[in-house]
Design a protein around this motif. Structure first.
Motif, PDB file in Angstrom:
ATOM      1  N   TYR A  75      26.742 -11.519  35.576  1.00  7.43           N
ATOM      2  CA  TYR A  75      27.287 -12.543  36.425  1.00  7.43           C
ATOM      3  C   TYR A  75      27.853 -11.758  37.617  1.00  7.43           C
ATOM      4  CZ  TYR A  75      27.157 -16.441  33.387  1.00  7.43           C
ATOM      5  OH  TYR A  75      26.758 -17.589  32.349  1.00  7.43           O
ATOM      6  N   PRO A  76      27.650 -12.003  38.888  1.00  3.71           N
ATOM      7  CA  PRO A  76      28.518 -11.437  39.865  1.00  3.71           C
ATOM      8  C   PRO A  76      29.857 -11.793  39.929  1.00  3.71           C
ATOM      9  CG  PRO A  76      27.305 -13.155  40.797  1.00  3.71           C
ATOM     10  CD  PRO A  76      27.005 -13.236  39.359  1.00  3.71           C
ATOM     11  N   ILE A  77      30.674 -10.479  39.693  1.00  9.51           N
ATOM     12  CA  ILE A  77      32.154 -10.770  39.674  1.00  9.51           C
ATOM     13  C   ILE A  77      32.811 -10.618  41.035  1.00  9.51           C
ATOM     14  CG2 ILE A  77      34.091  -9.897  38.554  1.00  9.51           C
ATOM     15  CD1 ILE A  77      32.525 -11.627  36.646  1.00  9.51           C
ATOM     16  N   ARG A  78      32.726  -9.408  41.485  1.00 12.47           N
ATOM     17  CA  ARG A  78      33.500  -8.997  42.612  1.00 12.47           C
ATOM     18  C   ARG A  78      32.913  -9.877  43.940  1.00 12.47           C
ATOM     19  NH1 ARG A  78      36.242  -3.759  44.328  1.00 12.47           N
ATOM     20  NH2 ARG A  78      36.915  -4.288  46.537  1.00 12.47           N
ATOM     21  N   ILE A  98      50.583  -5.887  41.191  1.00 14.72           N
ATOM     22  CA  ILE A  98      49.809  -4.875  41.917  1.00 14.72           C
ATOM     23  C   ILE A  98      49.697  -3.390  41.679  1.00 14.72           C
ATOM     24  CG2 ILE A  98      49.212  -4.083  44.268  1.00 14.72           C
ATOM     25  CD1 ILE A  98      49.834  -6.731  45.384  1.00 14.72           C
ATOM     26  N   ASN A  99      50.949  -3.002  41.506  1.00 11.65           N
ATOM     27  CA  ASN A  99      50.924  -1.244  40.971  1.00 11.65           C
ATOM     28  C   ASN A  99      50.345  -1.214  39.727  1.00 11.65           C
ATOM     29  OD1 ASN A  99      52.096  -0.740  43.336  1.00 11.65           O
ATOM     30  ND2 ASN A  99      54.149  -0.854  42.557  1.00 11.65           N
ATOM     31  N   LYS A 100      50.357  -2.214  38.714  1.00 12.06           N
ATOM     32  CA  LYS A 100      49.795  -2.102  37.483  1.00 12.06           C
ATOM     33  C   LYS A 100      48.350  -2.067  37.540  1.00 12.06           C
ATOM     34  CE  LYS A 100      53.300  -3.818  34.272  1.00 12.06           C
ATOM     35  NZ  LYS A 100      53.640  -4.909  33.043  1.00 12.06           N
ATOM     36  N   PHE A 101      47.844  -3.239  38.367  1.00 11.51           N
ATOM     37  CA  PHE A 101      46.377  -3.071  38.543  1.00 11.51           C
ATOM     38  C   PHE A 101      46.010  -1.829  39.234  1.00 11.51           C
ATOM     39  CE2 PHE A 101      46.612  -8.108  38.661  1.00 11.51           C
ATOM     40  CZ  PHE A 101      45.894  -8.219  37.519  1.00 11.51           C
ATOM     41  N   VAL A 102      46.509  -1.361  40.300  1.00  9.95           N
ATOM     42  CA  VAL A 102      45.974  -0.011  41.022  1.00  9.95           C
ATOM     43  C   VAL A 102      45.861   1.052  40.155  1.00  9.95           C
ATOM     44  CG1 VAL A 102      46.649   1.405  42.699  1.00  9.95           C
ATOM     45  CG2 VAL A 102      46.591  -0.984  43.265  1.00  9.95           C
ATOM     46  N   ALA A 103      46.938   1.193  39.160  1.00  6.56           N
ATOM     47  CA  ALA A 103      47.356   2.245  38.264  1.00  6.56           C
ATOM     48  C   ALA A 103      46.275   2.315  37.156  1.00  6.56           C
ATOM     49  CB  ALA A 103      48.520   2.043  37.598  1.00  6.56           C
ATOM     50  N   GLY A 106      42.191  -0.387  39.667  1.00  6.39           N
ATOM     51  CA  GLY A 106      42.075  -1.366  40.852  1.00  6.39           C
ATOM     52  C   GLY A 106      42.204  -1.043  42.047  1.00  6.39           C
ATOM     53  N   GLU A 107      42.100  -1.762  43.077  1.00 11.96           N
ATOM     54  CA  GLU A 107      42.134  -1.371  44.569  1.00 11.96           C
ATOM     55  C   GLU A 107      42.874  -2.294  45.297  1.00 11.96           C
ATOM     56  OE1 GLU A 107      38.937  -0.997  48.264  1.00 11.96           O
ATOM     57  OE2 GLU A 107      38.150  -1.503  46.194  1.00 11.96           O
ATOM     58  N   GLU A 108      43.842  -1.853  45.841  1.00  8.30           N
ATOM     59  CA  GLU A 108      44.765  -2.865  46.778  1.00  8.30           C
ATOM     60  C   GLU A 108      44.080  -3.305  48.106  1.00  8.30           C
ATOM     61  OE1 GLU A 108      49.143  -3.987  48.183  1.00  8.30           O
ATOM     62  OE2 GLU A 108      48.770  -2.019  47.436  1.00  8.30           O
ATOM     63  N   THR A 109      43.674  -4.412  48.354  1.00  6.27           N
ATOM     64  CA  THR A 109      42.695  -4.591  49.651  1.00  6.27           C
ATOM     65  C   THR A 109      43.498  -5.306  50.483  1.00  6.27           C
ATOM     66  OG1 THR A 109      41.629  -6.640  48.662  1.00  6.27           O
ATOM     67  CG2 THR A 109      40.497  -4.624  48.376  1.00  6.27           C
ATOM     68  N   ASP A 126      41.002  -5.829  40.523  1.00  7.44           N
ATOM     69  CA  ASP A 126      41.120  -5.115  39.194  1.00  7.44           C
ATOM     70  C   ASP A 126      39.818  -4.241  39.294  1.00  7.44           C
ATOM     71  OD1 ASP A 126      39.374  -6.704  37.944  1.00  7.44           O
ATOM     72  OD2 ASP A 126      40.865  -7.874  36.810  1.00  7.44           O
ATOM     73  N   LYS A 127      39.877  -3.438  37.866  1.00 11.54           N
ATOM     74  CA  LYS A 127      38.920  -2.642  37.585  1.00 11.54           C
ATOM     75  C   LYS A 127      37.659  -3.381  37.092  1.00 11.54           C
ATOM     76  CE  LYS A 127      40.728  -1.588  32.911  1.00 11.54           C
ATOM     77  NZ  LYS A 127      41.309  -0.251  32.195  1.00 11.54           N
ATOM     78  N   TYR A 128      37.716  -4.767  36.850  1.00 11.11           N
ATOM     79  CA  TYR A 128      36.435  -5.330  36.512  1.00 11.11           C
ATOM     80  C   TYR A 128      36.111  -6.138  37.651  1.00 11.11           C
ATOM     81  CZ  TYR A 128      38.481  -4.222  32.074  1.00 11.11           C
ATOM     82  OH  TYR A 128      39.154  -3.489  31.046  1.00 11.11           O
ATOM     83  N   GLY A 129      36.616  -6.156  38.660  1.00 13.75           N
ATOM     84  CA  GLY A 129      35.912  -6.612  39.924  1.00 13.75           C
ATOM     85  C   GLY A 129      36.435  -7.916  40.373  1.00 13.75           C
TER      86      GLY A 129
END
Length: 137
Positions: A75-78, A98-103, A106-109, A126-129
């Protein structure tokens, strides 16, 4: 009882991992059931016993995120055509999420800052896209 809308998301074999990650970010109670824990008679497919049949993360604010593993491929996620929207309790809470996702990879966009409508807003993948839109009044 009035109808509600919840999120259901499907990954290719790692939905339980994603739900556990979101529990780390947001808190809440997580219930997971694999296909091996269900009566598998009558299924129209032959799932692996350790695949996630159904998972529910009950968030502290009453929201739900549910999901299960895909049985029919990728499945396309990102993408930016959709996002999960988290309405933070405060600006500090929004930044913390946001900091938890990045740590965690993840990537703040979109920087979390004052939005034209008066609140604060930002976006993070997040790291899952999955794209998370974070909003705070």
């Amino acid at each position: 009882m009035a109808g509600t809308i919840s999120t259901y998301i499907t990954f290719n074999g790692n939905t339980a991992e994603a739900l556990k990650h979101w529990q780390d970010v947001f808190g809440g109670e997580l219930n997971l059931m694999t296909y091996g824990q269900t009566p598998m008679e009558g299924m129209p497919f032959d799932p692996p016993a350790d695949a996630l049949a159904h998972g529910v993360l009950s968030l502290p604010n009453g929201g739900l995120i549910s999901g299960g593993d895909s049985m029919d491929g990728e499945y396309p996620i990102r993408d930016t055509a959709y996002s999960m929207l988290y309405n933070a309790e405060s600006v500090e809470d929004g930044r913390e999420k946001i900091n938890k996702f990045v740590a965690a990879g993840g990537e703040e966009t979109m920087k979390f800052e004052q939005a034209p409508w008066g609140g604060s807003y930002g976006q993070v993948f997040d790291k899952y896209g999955v794209m998370w839109s974070i909003s705070a009044e």
